[in-house]
Motif scaffolding. Structure first.
Motif, mmCIF file in Angstrom:
data_model
loop_
_atom_site.group_PDB
_atom_site.id
_atom_site.type_symbol
_atom_site.label_atom_id
_atom_site.label_comp_id
_atom_site.label_asym_id
_atom_site.label_seq_id
_atom_site.Cartn_x
_atom_site.Cartn_y
_atom_site.Cartn_z
ATOM 1 N N PHE A 86 11.162 15.480 1.072
ATOM 2 C CA PHE A 86 10.693 16.157 2.604
ATOM 3 C C PHE A 86 9.282 16.763 2.052
ATOM 4 N N ASN A 87 8.935 16.633 0.541
ATOM 5 C CA ASN A 87 7.672 16.848 0.118
ATOM 6 C C ASN A 87 7.124 16.173 -0.871
ATOM 7 N N ILE A 88 6.810 14.746 -0.577
ATOM 8 C CA ILE A 88 6.580 13.937 -1.521
ATOM 9 C C ILE A 88 5.163 13.922 -1.925
ATOM 10 N N PRO A 89 4.900 14.214 -3.296
ATOM 11 C CA PRO A 89 3.886 14.108 -4.046
ATOM 12 C C PRO A 89 3.065 12.922 -4.012
ATOM 13 N N GLU A 90 1.914 13.004 -4.558
ATOM 14 C CA GLU A 90 0.930 11.824 -4.525
ATOM 15 C C GLU A 90 1.535 10.668 -5.525
ATOM 16 N N GLU A 91 1.822 11.307 -6.694
ATOM 17 C CA GLU A 91 2.089 10.389 -7.837
ATOM 18 C C GLU A 91 3.510 9.559 -7.276
ATOM 19 N N GLN A 92 4.435 10.274 -6.533
ATOM 20 C CA GLN A 92 5.438 9.621 -6.351
ATOM 21 C C GLN A 92 5.329 8.535 -5.134
ATOM 22 N N ILE A 93 4.647 8.905 -4.309
ATOM 23 C CA ILE A 93 3.812 7.790 -3.288
ATOM 24 C C ILE A 93 3.416 6.663 -3.965
ATOM 25 N N GLN A 94 2.658 6.780 -5.060
ATOM 26 C CA GLN A 94 1.915 5.653 -5.678
ATOM 27 C C GLN A 94 3.121 4.646 -6.430
ATOM 28 N N TYR A 95 3.996 5.571 -7.100
ATOM 29 C CA TYR A 95 5.125 4.935 -8.054
ATOM 30 C C TYR A 95 6.024 3.996 -6.825
ATOM 31 N N THR A 96 6.194 4.576 -5.631
ATOM 32 C CA THR A 96 7.020 3.932 -4.736
ATOM 33 C C THR A 96 6.555 2.840 -4.031
ATOM 34 N N ASP A 97 5.265 2.938 -4.026
ATOM 35 C CA ASP A 97 4.552 1.788 -3.301
ATOM 36 C C ASP A 97 4.391 0.481 -4.354
ATOM 37 N N LEU A 98 4.295 1.025 -5.779
ATOM 38 C CA LEU A 98 4.075 -0.012 -6.787
ATOM 39 C C LEU A 98 5.652 -0.803 -6.814
ATOM 40 N N CYS A 99 6.655 -0.077 -6.844
ATOM 41 C CA CYS A 99 7.973 -0.473 -6.585
ATOM 42 C C CYS A 99 8.340 -1.474 -5.797
ATOM 43 N N ILE A 100 7.855 -1.343 -4.499
ATOM 44 C CA ILE A 100 8.106 -2.099 -3.410
ATOM 45 C C ILE A 100 7.438 -3.523 -3.297
ATOM 46 N N LYS A 101 6.094 -3.306 -4.158
ATOM 47 C CA LYS A 101 5.458 -4.452 -4.329
ATOM 48 C C LYS A 101 6.042 -5.311 -5.352
ATOM 49 N N LYS A 102 6.715 -4.889 -6.119
ATOM 50 C CA LYS A 102 7.391 -5.668 -7.192
ATOM 51 C C LYS A 102 8.513 -6.125 -6.638
ATOM 52 N N VAL A 103 9.427 -5.369 -5.825
ATOM 53 C CA VAL A 103 10.456 -5.948 -5.317
ATOM 54 C C VAL A 103 10.186 -7.242 -4.343
ATOM 55 N N SER A 104 9.058 -6.791 -3.754
ATOM 56 C CA SER A 104 8.731 -8.025 -2.730
ATOM 57 C C SER A 104 8.246 -9.256 -3.309
ATOM 58 N N THR A 105 8.216 -9.433 -4.628
ATOM 59 C CA THR A 105 7.956 -10.835 -5.368
ATOM 60 C C THR A 105 9.280 -11.578 -5.173
ATOM 61 N N VAL A 106 10.226 -11.041 -5.017
ATOM 62 C CA VAL A 106 11.549 -11.927 -4.811
ATOM 63 C C VAL A 106 11.442 -12.962 -3.830
ATOM 64 N N LYS A 107 10.595 -12.824 -2.928
ATOM 65 C CA LYS A 107 10.473 -14.080 -1.995
ATOM 66 C C LYS A 107 9.872 -14.952 -2.557
ATOM 67 N N ASN A 108 9.197 -14.948 -3.747
ATOM 68 C CA ASN A 108 8.393 -16.227 -4.315
ATOM 69 C C ASN A 108 9.503 -17.098 -5.101
ATOM 70 N N ASP A 109 10.605 -16.447 -5.260
ATOM 71 C CA ASP A 109 11.723 -16.873 -6.303
ATOM 72 C C ASP A 109 13.064 -17.534 -5.488
#
Length: 298
Positions: free
Chosen positions: A63-86
């Motif tokens: 409910f109070n997302i700090p900037e570093e948490q936003i950046q980390y979550t965005d990075l994780c989602i990008k990494k998970v998105s790579t499963v479509k290539n495999d």
């Protein structure tokens, strides 16, 4: 080169000797470099043997997302998105609570919010908990959930192992919050309808054995209790594992060696489970009928 000279207060030749490995960096120097460049010392000193797999606590504030948490979550989602290539990518989930990656945060908004509200009640740093209907989820958090759901539905193969009591425990939680007057009768009715809708969605997945993306998915119901939820993502480009610590807080590792033990646990759990996706029609019908009867008690 110049940055290291200034940071460590050493001469140019001394830096060269360290970079050529003629002289080892002292631990104090490593610590100083890691702090300056925001590098985790865990990853620097990590021993990748099976006995020393490092997990990191994902301690979110939803409910109070700090900037570093936003950046980390965005990075994780990008990494998970790579499963479509495999096409050989695999996702495994063994859960004793409702998996949020099956909850459509837009269509099942109150149910998604209730899961976060329970976290807020148990672990949030709030002097006084506001009523359920006064809570709002940020658009950014909803967006992240949408992206994550879409990403995992692109994996070559996904399976879920459900604890038989998932819906019973969730219903008990809702009844508890209504009893202590944090949620109203009207809130309960909305949650009840969304649970029915979610159950229809999961049943449809089980009948066809695939997500709406056409990717294969299996659903198992275990006859044994799952003590702690865990999951893993395995592809050629990305590997990670999660072990649920408390409610929505996970222990997380991107060490590929962390996946094998969880796979082994899941395979063992399947031995005491019934597969209800595609096959096992009678078991599937009875399972969803039992869950609907549980939801009706709300």
């Amino acid at each position: 080169m110049g940055q290291l000279m200034e940071l460590l207060c050493i001469e140019k030749e001394a830096v060269y000797r360290r970079l050529r490995k003629d002289v080892a960096f002292s631990f104090a120097e490593i610590e100083q470099i890691a702090r300056h460049y925001s590098i985790s010392l865990d990853h620097i000193i990590e021993n990748h043997s099976m006995e020393e797999i490092l997990f990191h606590l994902l301690d979110y504030d939803f409910f109070n997302i700090p900037e570093e948490q936003i950046q980390y979550t965005d990075l994780c989602i990008k990494k998970v998105s790579t499963v479509k290539n495999d096409p050989s990518s695999e996702l495994g989930f063994a859960y004793n609570t409702l998996p949020l990656n099956l909850v459509k945060s837009r269509e099942h908004g109150q149910l998604y919010l209730f899961t976060l509200y329970k976290w807020m009640y148990q672990y949030g740093k709030y002097a006084k908990l506001p009523p359920f209907r006064e809570i709002n989820v940020s658009e950014q958090l909803l967006h992240f959930n949408d992206l994550y759901r879409k990403a995992i539905m692109q994996a070559g193969y996904t399976y879920y192992i459900f604890d038989e009591k998932i819906f019973q425990c969730l219903v008990n939680d809702i009844l508890y919050f209504r009893k202590i007057k944090y949620i109203t009768t009207e809130d309960t009715e909305v949650l009840k309808q969304e649970l029915f809708d979610l159950l229809d969605y999961i049943e449809n997945i089980a009948i066809h054995g695939e997500f709406e993306t056409g990717k294969k998915v299996d659903l198992y119901i275990t006859q044994m209790s799952i003590e702690s939820s865990y999951s893993y993502i395995s592809s050629k480009e990305h590997c990670c594992s999660y072990v649920k610590l408390v409610n929505l807080n996970d222990l997380f590792s991107m060490n590929p060696n962390s996946i094998a033990p969880l796979k082994g646990l899941a395979q063992s759990l399947k031995k005491s489970s019934v597969k209800i996706s595609v096959s096992g029609e009678m078991e599937r019908i009875h399972y969803f009928e039992r869950q609907r009867n549980i939801i009706k008690t709300l």
